[in-house]
Design a protein around this motif. Sequence first.
Motif, PDB file in Angstrom:
ATOM      1  N   LYS A  23       5.995   0.647  -0.081  1.00 37.73           N
ATOM      2  CA  LYS A  23       5.172   1.123   1.030  1.00 37.73           C
ATOM      3  C   LYS A  23       3.879   1.749   0.533  1.00 37.73           C
ATOM      4  O   LYS A  23       2.831   1.631   1.149  1.00 37.73           O
ATOM      5  CB  LYS A  23       5.945   2.153   1.863  1.00 37.73           C
ATOM      6  CG  LYS A  23       7.000   1.559   2.753  1.00 37.73           C
ATOM      7  CD  LYS A  23       7.714   2.653   3.525  1.00 37.73           C
ATOM      8  CE  LYS A  23       8.840   2.079   4.371  1.00 37.73           C
ATOM      9  NZ  LYS A  23       9.601   3.143   5.048  1.00 37.73           N
ATOM     10  N   ASN A  24       3.937   2.440  -0.600  1.00 36.24           N
ATOM     11  CA  ASN A  24       2.773   3.146  -1.143  1.00 36.24           C
ATOM     12  C   ASN A  24       1.943   2.286  -2.092  1.00 36.24           C
ATOM     13  O   ASN A  24       0.976   2.775  -2.670  1.00 36.24           O
ATOM     14  CB  ASN A  24       3.221   4.408  -1.876  1.00 36.24           C
ATOM     15  CG  ASN A  24       3.855   5.398  -0.933  1.00 36.24           C
ATOM     16  OD1 ASN A  24       3.533   5.422   0.247  1.00 36.24           O
ATOM     17  ND2 ASN A  24       4.772   6.202  -1.445  1.00 36.24           N
ATOM     18  N   LYS A  25       2.313   1.042  -2.246  1.00 39.52           N
ATOM     19  CA  LYS A  25       1.607   0.152  -3.170  1.00 39.52           C
ATOM     20  C   LYS A  25       0.172  -0.062  -2.705  1.00 39.52           C
ATOM     21  O   LYS A  25      -0.084  -0.255  -1.519  1.00 39.52           O
ATOM     22  CB  LYS A  25       2.349  -1.198  -3.217  1.00 39.52           C
ATOM     23  CG  LYS A  25       1.795  -2.179  -4.190  1.00 39.52           C
ATOM     24  CD  LYS A  25       2.638  -3.442  -4.188  1.00 39.52           C
ATOM     25  CE  LYS A  25       1.995  -4.511  -5.028  1.00 39.52           C
ATOM     26  NZ  LYS A  25       2.752  -5.753  -4.970  1.00 39.52           N
ATOM     27  N   GLN A  26      -0.765  -0.014  -3.660  1.00 40.14           N
ATOM     28  CA  GLN A  26      -2.173  -0.226  -3.332  1.00 40.14           C
ATOM     29  C   GLN A  26      -2.393  -1.697  -2.986  1.00 40.14           C
ATOM     30  O   GLN A  26      -1.878  -2.582  -3.664  1.00 40.14           O
ATOM     31  CB  GLN A  26      -3.054   0.149  -4.526  1.00 40.14           C
ATOM     32  CG  GLN A  26      -2.994   1.621  -4.895  1.00 40.14           C
ATOM     33  CD  GLN A  26      -3.573   2.492  -3.805  1.00 40.14           C
ATOM     34  OE1 GLN A  26      -4.520   2.115  -3.141  1.00 40.14           O
ATOM     35  NE2 GLN A  26      -2.975   3.655  -3.614  1.00 40.14           N
ATOM     36  N   PRO A  27      -3.150  -1.979  -1.950  1.00 42.41           N
ATOM     37  CA  PRO A  27      -3.387  -3.378  -1.590  1.00 42.41           C
ATOM     38  C   PRO A  27      -4.256  -4.072  -2.630  1.00 42.41           C
ATOM     39  O   PRO A  27      -5.122  -3.463  -3.250  1.00 42.41           O
ATOM     40  CB  PRO A  27      -4.119  -3.281  -0.248  1.00 42.41           C
ATOM     41  CG  PRO A  27      -4.720  -1.920  -0.244  1.00 42.41           C
ATOM     42  CD  PRO A  27      -3.810  -1.050  -1.071  1.00 42.41           C
ATOM     43  N   MET A  28      -3.996  -5.343  -2.823  1.00 40.90           N
ATOM     44  CA  MET A  28      -4.782  -6.158  -3.747  1.00 40.90           C
ATOM     45  C   MET A  28      -6.152  -6.398  -3.128  1.00 40.90           C
ATOM     46  O   MET A  28      -6.292  -6.373  -1.909  1.00 40.90           O
ATOM     47  CB  MET A  28      -4.079  -7.499  -3.993  1.00 40.90           C
ATOM     48  CG  MET A  28      -2.798  -7.386  -4.772  1.00 40.90           C
ATOM     49  SD  MET A  28      -3.084  -6.970  -6.477  1.00 40.90           S
ATOM     50  CE  MET A  28      -3.737  -8.511  -7.069  1.00 40.90           C
TER      51      MET A  28
END
Length: 92
Positions: A28-33
């Motif tokens: 959920k907290n992953k930075q968007p590409m």
Amino acid sequence: MAAQSAPKVVLKSTTKMSLNERFTNMLKNKQPMPVNIRASMQQQQQLASARNRRLAQQMENRPSVQAALKLKQVKSGPSGDMYSGKMEHIGL
């Protein structure tokens, strides 16, 4: 001799969060590409090209490079072809 069994080791949980919850939160907290990778690659290429042009201009302005270019022009003749003028001797 009787085989002795090792005592069981019981580890207490060091966190209140399960692995599933932990990885779900990480996703959920992953930075968007970057949305447009092609645009960023093209921007990097343009920046590199500009740097290369500046470097080529700096090299061209160096006295040692200018002397080498003049020497090359003298050896190759006015037309820039090393073989110009030599063809006349064989009748071509």
